[in-house]
Design an enzyme around this catalytic site. Structure first.
Site, PDB file in Angstrom:
ATOM      1  N   HIS A  60     105.093 -23.105  53.812  1.00 15.24           N
ATOM      2  CA  HIS A  60     105.813 -22.093  53.034  1.00 15.24           C
ATOM      3  C   HIS A  60     106.526 -22.761  51.880  1.00 15.24           C
ATOM      4  CE1 HIS A  60     108.355 -18.670  52.078  1.00 15.24           C
ATOM      5  NE2 HIS A  60     107.497 -17.958  52.776  1.00 15.24           N
ATOM      6  N   ASP A 108     102.458 -14.860  58.604  1.00 17.19           N
ATOM      7  CA  ASP A 108     101.060 -14.433  58.706  1.00 17.19           C
ATOM      8  C   ASP A 108     100.380 -14.935  59.973  1.00 17.19           C
ATOM      9  OD1 ASP A 108     101.030 -12.984  56.346  1.00 17.19           O
ATOM     10  OD2 ASP A 108     100.697 -14.773  55.149  1.00 17.19           O
TER      11      ASP A 108
HETATM   12  C1  LIG Z   1     102.248 -21.261  51.244  1.00 14.44           C
HETATM   13  C2  LIG Z   1     101.878 -22.510  50.457  1.00 14.44           C
HETATM   14  C3  LIG Z   1     101.065 -22.107  49.236  1.00 14.44           C
HETATM   15  C4  LIG Z   1     103.164 -23.196  50.021  1.00 14.44           C
HETATM   16  O1  LIG Z   1     102.778 -24.299  49.373  1.00 14.44           O
HETATM   17  P1  LIG Z   1     103.714 -25.280  48.549  1.00 14.44           P
HETATM   18  O2  LIG Z   1     105.133 -25.138  48.800  1.00 14.44           O
HETATM   19  O3  LIG Z   1     103.287 -25.158  47.135  1.00 14.44           O
HETATM   20  O4  LIG Z   1     103.303 -26.625  49.208  1.00 14.44           O
HETATM   21  P2  LIG Z   1     102.186 -27.546  48.653  1.00 14.44           P
HETATM   22  O5  LIG Z   1     100.973 -26.766  48.302  1.00 14.44           O
HETATM   23  O6  LIG Z   1     102.818 -28.372  47.572  1.00 14.44           O
HETATM   24  O7  LIG Z   1     101.858 -28.456  49.888  1.00 14.44           O
HETATM   25  C5  LIG Z   1     102.611 -29.596  50.260  1.00 14.44           C
HETATM   26  C6  LIG Z   1     101.743 -30.450  51.168  1.00 14.44           C
HETATM   27  O8  LIG Z   1     101.524 -29.776  52.397  1.00 14.44           O
HETATM   28  C7  LIG Z   1     100.135 -29.500  52.553  1.00 14.44           C
HETATM   29  N1  LIG Z   1     100.001 -28.140  53.044  1.00 14.44           N
HETATM   30  C8  LIG Z   1     100.812 -27.118  52.758  1.00 14.44           C
HETATM   31  N2  LIG Z   1     100.401 -26.031  53.413  1.00 14.44           N
HETATM   32  C9  LIG Z   1      99.308 -26.416  54.105  1.00 14.44           C
HETATM   33  C10 LIG Z   1      98.446 -25.738  54.972  1.00 14.44           C
HETATM   34  N3  LIG Z   1      98.632 -24.457  55.260  1.00 14.44           N
HETATM   35  N4  LIG Z   1      97.424 -26.414  55.521  1.00 14.44           N
HETATM   36  C11 LIG Z   1      97.230 -27.707  55.253  1.00 14.44           C
HETATM   37  N5  LIG Z   1      98.034 -28.414  54.450  1.00 14.44           N
HETATM   38  C12 LIG Z   1      99.050 -27.765  53.877  1.00 14.44           C
HETATM   39  C13 LIG Z   1      99.500 -29.643  51.195  1.00 14.44           C
HETATM   40  O9  LIG Z   1      98.152 -29.982  51.276  1.00 14.44           O
HETATM   41  C14 LIG Z   1     100.356 -30.720  50.606  1.00 14.44           C
HETATM   42  O10 LIG Z   1      99.931 -31.960  51.156  1.00 14.44           O
HETATM   43  P3  LIG Z   1      99.808 -33.260  50.220  1.00 14.44           P
HETATM   44  O11 LIG Z   1     101.203 -33.484  49.702  1.00 14.44           O
HETATM   45  O12 LIG Z   1      99.314 -34.286  51.148  1.00 14.44           O
HETATM   46  O13 LIG Z   1      98.841 -32.874  49.143  1.00 14.44           O
HETATM   47  C15 LIG Z   1     101.055 -23.483  51.340  1.00 14.44           C
HETATM   48  O14 LIG Z   1     101.824 -23.903  52.426  1.00 14.44           O
HETATM   49  C16 LIG Z   1      99.745 -22.864  51.789  1.00 14.44           C
HETATM   50  O15 LIG Z   1      98.751 -22.918  51.058  1.00 14.44           O
HETATM   51  N6  LIG Z   1      99.710 -22.262  53.018  1.00 14.44           N
HETATM   52  C17 LIG Z   1      98.527 -21.612  53.478  1.00 14.44           C
HETATM   53  C18 LIG Z   1      98.472 -20.177  52.980  1.00 14.44           C
HETATM   54  C19 LIG Z   1      99.492 -19.292  53.646  1.00 14.44           C
HETATM   55  O16 LIG Z   1      99.685 -19.323  54.842  1.00 14.44           O
HETATM   56  N7  LIG Z   1     100.096 -18.447  52.843  1.00 14.44           N
HETATM   57  C20 LIG Z   1     101.103 -17.520  53.278  1.00 14.44           C
HETATM   58  C21 LIG Z   1     102.435 -17.935  52.757  1.00 14.44           C
HETATM   59  S1  LIG Z   1     103.731 -16.925  53.382  1.00 14.44           S
END
Ligand SMILES: CC(C)(COP(=O)(O)OP(=O)(O)OC[C@H]1O[C@@H](n2cnc3c(N)ncnc32)[C@H](O)[C@@H]1OP(=O)(O)O)[C@@H](O)C(=O)NCCC(=O)NCCS
Length: 385
Positions: free
Chosen positions: A270, A321
């Protein structure tokens, strides 16, 4: 401009003020802790709280429910449109089209003030906006089951007045009244999905509203933002993942391979909650109760092991979710319904934010850091090779 703060994805940036909800110190809607709301209220009370600022009295709740019941029926032209949508059109696309089309049939939308910037016009927008919000609340919850039934070759069912919002939706899908556990579990999911500060879809709605555009346009934009798998679309990936894993003992190998391919596990992580999402715990316990009641505990065992593995190896925790995808499956709902359900719950939050944006509007127009080519002359067409 050079000294302006830049954060990719606006991470950590305060982009506006709101009195609707906060995630600081645990999610609260208008001051009420989400856990207490999930325990002591129903979705209609929460929607009223978001739109009007206070929890309803019992009379206000009865009247609010009556207004929702009066608004549930879809215009026949919209039902016809749903009948003619090409087969296999994604549900969120249909919902986006439906909301846009509903504007044409809304009597309040047609009396929208032409001159919008004056205090009197703002007051009128708020008045009309609340009525439109109630209509959207009711009609999104009718559109989704109507389209689902049409996709399965069944006629949409007319709404049945007097049911709770949660029971009404489940009834309009199947034609059967839900049992108490199903109704309450679904209701809690709607409460938890109803609002979440400046998430991507809400922010989209506020940006559109800030141009003094209308509520329907803002909700259409919000639906488009919610559709993406990094936002609302994530709940649809949960059960396919658990089914692909198949057995608890496959979890570690399956996830190791997935992460090695740099794939994301939907329902985890998140932008704001880095140590866990309170809502996931609340809905997780309802998902487990339903799984027990339905003899579906295998999926909970796999889910537990997925949670443990991702916490230990990646410090990743479930978001809302994750339990929602399981809970809807235990309720017997088909996967394409999951993100539209998120939308029909979140519409209360979107509309509250649209009303709030009108009340203290300032055009949302940030700047970009330019990373393109340095200044250069335009060559005549004959000299460009
Ligand atoms: C929600 C989300 C976009 C938030 O992302 P964010 O704050 O921008 O975090 P980042 O994308 O910068 O991720 C940070 C790290 O965690 C990892 N990560 C984050 N969420 C992940 C996930 N669901 N699965 C695998 N790895 C994940 C990223 O790959 C990244 O790793 P790295 O630093 O080795 O590259 C992300 O957690 C995600 O894509 N989750 C899956 C989709 C989801 O469940 N969405 C509903 C949100 S309420």
């Amino acid at each position: 401009m050079n000294s302006a703060i830049y954060a990719p994805g606006l991470e950590g940036i305060i982009a506006g003020e709101t009195a609707i909800s906060t995630v600081e110190g645990g999610l609260r809607y208008r001051g009420y802790a989400i856990g207490e709301l999930a325990e002591k209220t129903c979705y209609e009370e929460v929607a009223y709280l978001l739109l009007y600022g206070e929890l309803p009295s019992s009379t206000e709740l009865v009247e609010f429910r009556q207004r929702l019941d009066e608004a549930r029926q879809l215009p026949s032209a919209l039902l016809n449109l749903l009948r003619h949508v090409p087969p296999n059109t994604p549900y969120m696309d249909v919902l986006r089209t439906a909301v846009s089309a509903l504007a044409h049939f809304d009597p309040d939308y047609r009396t929208w003030p032409k001159e919008l910037a004056s205090p009197a016009a703002t007051e009128r927008c708020i008045q009309l906006g609340r009525r439109i919000a109630e209509r959207l609340l009711a009609q999104l919850a009718t559109t989704v089951p109507a389209y689902h039934r049409l996709c399965r070759g069944l006629e949409p069912l007319p709404p049945r007045p007097g049911l709770s919002h949660a029971a009404q939706f489940l009834y309009q899908l199947s034609g059967e009244l839900p049992d108490e556990l199903s109704q309450r579990a679904f209701d809690v999911s709607l409460i938890l999905y109803a609002e979440h500060e400046f998430n991507a879809s809400t922010f989209t709605a506020r940006v559109i509203t800030s141009t003094l555009s209308d509520m329907y346009s803002a909700v259409v934009g919000a639906i488009g933002a919610l559709k993406g798998p990094l936002h609302g679309g994530a709940n649809e990936y949960v059960m396919p993942l658990l089914q692909a894993i198949g057995q608890p003992e496959n979890v570690e190998r399956y996830l190791r391979e997935m992460l090695a391919r740099k794939e994301r596990v939907m329902g985890f992580g998140h932008r704001v909650y880095k140590t866990g999402d309170l809502r996931a715990g609340i809905l997780g316990s309802w998902a487990r109760r339903l799984a027990e009641a339905r003899g579906q505990l295998l999926w909970e065992q796999i889910a537990d092991r997925v949670e443990q593995y991702l916490a230990q190896t990646k410090h990743l925790h479930p978001n809302l979710d994750w339990p929602a995808g399981r809970l809807y499956y235990y309720l017997g709902l088909d996967v394409p319904l999951y993100t539209p359900i998120f939308a029909m719950a979140r519409v209360a939050g979107w509309c509250a934010h649209i009303l709030e944006q009108w009340q203290a509007n300032r055009l949302i127009r940030p700047r970009a850091r330019y990373i393109g080519p340095a200044p250069r002359p335009v060559l005549p067409l004959s000299e460009r090779g």
